[in-house]
Write an enzyme that holds these catalytic residues in place. Structure first.
Site, PDB file in Angstrom:
ATOM      1  N   ARG A 143       0.831  -0.925   0.328  1.00  0.00           N
ATOM      2  CA  ARG A 143       0.313   0.151   0.255  1.00  0.00           C
ATOM      3  C   ARG A 143       0.901   0.899   0.381  1.00  0.00           C
ATOM      4  O   ARG A 143       2.107   1.041   0.693  1.00  0.00           O
ATOM      5  CB  ARG A 143      -0.564  -0.642   0.750  1.00  0.00           C
ATOM      6  CG  ARG A 143      -0.952  -0.514   2.421  1.00  0.00           C
ATOM      7  CD  ARG A 143      -1.961  -0.192   3.411  1.00  0.00           C
ATOM      8  NE  ARG A 143      -1.766  -2.128   4.036  1.00  0.00           N
ATOM      9  CZ  ARG A 143      -2.893  -2.865   4.432  1.00  0.00           C
ATOM     10  NH1 ARG A 143      -3.984  -1.784   4.604  1.00  0.00           N
ATOM     11  NH2 ARG A 143      -2.809  -3.962   5.382  1.00  0.00           N
ATOM     12  N   GLU A 197      -4.166   4.996   4.129  1.00  0.00           N
ATOM     13  CA  GLU A 197      -2.954   4.570   2.679  1.00  0.00           C
ATOM     14  C   GLU A 197      -4.546   4.879   1.593  1.00  0.00           C
ATOM     15  O   GLU A 197      -5.545   4.504   1.357  1.00  0.00           O
ATOM     16  CB  GLU A 197      -3.724   3.365   3.278  1.00  0.00           C
ATOM     17  CG  GLU A 197      -2.378   2.965   4.677  1.00  0.00           C
ATOM     18  CD  GLU A 197      -2.354   1.879   5.364  1.00  0.00           C
ATOM     19  OE1 GLU A 197      -1.300   1.528   6.285  1.00  0.00           O
ATOM     20  OE2 GLU A 197      -3.316   0.569   5.215  1.00  0.00           O
ATOM     21  N   ASP A 236      -1.491  -5.295  11.817  1.00  0.00           N
ATOM     22  CA  ASP A 236      -1.549  -5.102  10.130  1.00  0.00           C
ATOM     23  C   ASP A 236      -0.632  -3.571  10.124  1.00  0.00           C
ATOM     24  O   ASP A 236      -1.096  -2.848   8.723  1.00  0.00           O
ATOM     25  CB  ASP A 236      -2.613  -4.958  10.442  1.00  0.00           C
ATOM     26  CG  ASP A 236      -3.994  -3.974  10.935  1.00  0.00           C
ATOM     27  OD1 ASP A 236      -3.210  -3.178  11.624  1.00  0.00           O
ATOM     28  OD2 ASP A 236      -5.014  -3.707  10.293  1.00  0.00           O
TER      29      ASP A 236
END
Lengths: 353, 353
Positions: free
Chosen positions: A55, A66, A237
């Protein structure tokens, strides 16, 4: 004030939050999760076709914004998504998102959609799809550690796709667990609220961790994890955010979506750059083995990849015609003569638009 | 079907094409171009604050789709834009675009807008702003080579910001020139249609090239360009697309927006990687010299940079309150309890949404 009507191409179908909720409720959440999982699986099967890149992130001290673009050569898609863990305390969503599909041949957008809800669905659908390939046979019990916005979607996807009927819930905030108990009370699960992560994983063949703090946390330590389980680790994440002690990673076989992104964002950011992982598309296409035996610990280090959003948007686009659950958004200037933008603006003024 | 009303934060102000046309017509194109140029100039002055990166491009055999993100630390913005030169022949726009601003502190979008029109305005505003710093004193005549969608906006911006009153027009397609003559006939210009690029540049102190073919074209050769002119070259804006013979680049002083992007996309893609250029933000802040003398050839190798879109969106956002020219788009899921997306969806279903 009547403006000259733009041509059909000037309109982009837009799925609002209200229409996404209608779609989920009319379709049924289980059916929609299963449908999205099928599109994700199909796109994993044609993985090599896709333009893939980590990303494009813009970091600040409080969060990240993002862009996640991808393309299969015919259709281009991207998602805008933020991650602001401190938002919850301010009554805001940690993650909001929207996404778009466009025609590669013309560059014209063909779908704009809210994706806060759709991301929740695709994340759960991906987790359950992966577990279908990796979880031990006959699994019926899942520990759900972290009972935030993602948890009911995970539970529903795992019931629909993997046959999970028993949930063992834990969150550092008991109010979050109470919320899940309330939301899932009439959904046919056997629900157990637990007072620790350790208690939650007792008897669970699948362990889902989805906590939200941006920090190196240790939700699970190595001694807690028994042989044969599948760990669905989706809370780690982004850089600086992990959930598992690295000894677990060393002991498990780790499966990922797209290694260049997962090495930056996932649990394996704790490991050396050459730490061995298996790509899920290889498991799904049969190029690589998933679960080898009943004692193996499998670990899905899920961070969410652009193709999954693309799959979810493809699913959504395929529902538009039959449901009519969209608005036509006047987002593309489409003059009669494409070289005459200026004339289009002037005529609109003269005609009192 | 009445859904529970989302909170105010769930709505993102959206400027449609129709509302953008209303804004241009009510504000007046000259005033709006001047206003946008002032925002662009302001952001060039605080250039060092911005997160800058070349665009994120997805190329196909017929065109490109790009995302152009940037941030000043407080506000994040990005633009989606395509470039498909073959679209014109199919009655479509070569370039369509939309853009977004978001709050860096929360990640929540605060503005979504069409940008096909707004890009046309910001491109013209940037060219004229740059020429204000580089064009020879007392310039009143501009050659406009390439009479497509951008040309009237360029003409209007150069009149408003640089005092250009005489236009010399040329396009390989005489119909394009006729369109400009029609559109600008009542705008107070002295207009001359020319039958060659050579004829168009006679007596012009400013030469604007904005042709659209994706190829290494040579609109201008070195022998055509006399001393002292300012060349505003904006048509060469992607790999494989240039307009000027490289001998002109060697003879001129070349000014650019963001060198890493311009070396990929601009006229200087024809030149070695260390070909000397001056950054416009340095000229605008006084760190670097613009025009040195009356015989110097200055050349703006404009490709369009993310900060200019950001500036245009900032301008637009500042017009919303006074004009009301926007719709409220239900794009962000905003549950009462941010951890309870699932409950929000269920309640919407029960309440018949």
């Amino acid at each position: 004030m009547s403006a000259p009507a733009p041509s059909k191409l000037a309109y982009v179908p837009f799925v609002s939050v209200a229409n996404m909720m209608r779609l989920i409720n009319r379709t049924g959440l289980s059916k929609m999760l299963t449908g999205i999982a099928a599109y994700i699986e199909e796109d994993f099967r044609r993985w090599e076709l896709f333009d893939k890149a980590p990303r494009v992130a813009s970091h600040s001290d409080v969060g990240v914004i993002e862009l996640m673009p991808t393309s299969d050569g015919q259709v281009y898609g991207f998602k805008y998504v933020n991650g602001h863990p401190k938002n919850t305390a301010e009554g805001l969503q940690t993650v909001t998102a929207f996404g778009l599909l466009a025609n590669v041949q013309t560059g014209y957008p063909v779908l704009l959609s809210e994706m806060t809800l759709l991301t929740a669905l695709r994340t759960a659908a991906t987790s359950a799809l992966v577990a279908k390939y990796l979880a031990p046979e006959g699994a019926d019990t899942m520990a759900l550690i972290g009972n935030g916005a993602q948890s009911e979607f995970q539970a529903t996807a795992f019931r629909a796709i993997c046959g999970i009927t028993k949930l063992r819930l834990y969150d550092i905030d008991p109010a979050a667990t109470q919320k899940v108990l309330r939301n899932l009370s009439d959904q046919g699960f056997e629900l157990t609220a637990c007072s620790s992560a350790q208690e939650a994983i007792e008897g669970a063949q699948i362990i889902t961790t989805c906590t939200a703090d941006k920090q190196y946390a240790t939700i699970l330590t190595d001694n807690m994890v028994g042989a044969g389980v599948h760990i669905n680790a989706i809370g780690g994440d982004c850089p600086g955010k992990t959930e598992l002690h690295k000894d677990i990673l060393s002991r498990a076989d780790v499966f990922v979506e797209y290694p260049p992104q997962t090495r930056i964002e996932g649990e394996i950011q704790q490991m050396p750059a050459d730490f061995p992982v298996t790509e899920m598309w290889e498991v799904i296409t049969g190029k690589a083995k998933g679960r080898r035996d009943a004692r193996q610990i499998t670990l899905f280090d899920g961070v969410g990849f652009a193709t999954e959003d693309f799959s979810a948007l493809r699913y959504l686009r395929d529902q538009l015609e039959s449901t009519g659950l969209y608005d036509a958004l006047d987002m593309i200037a489409d003059p009669d003569d494409p070289r005459d933008l200026f004339g289009m603006v002037r005529r609109a003024g003269i005609e009192g638009a």
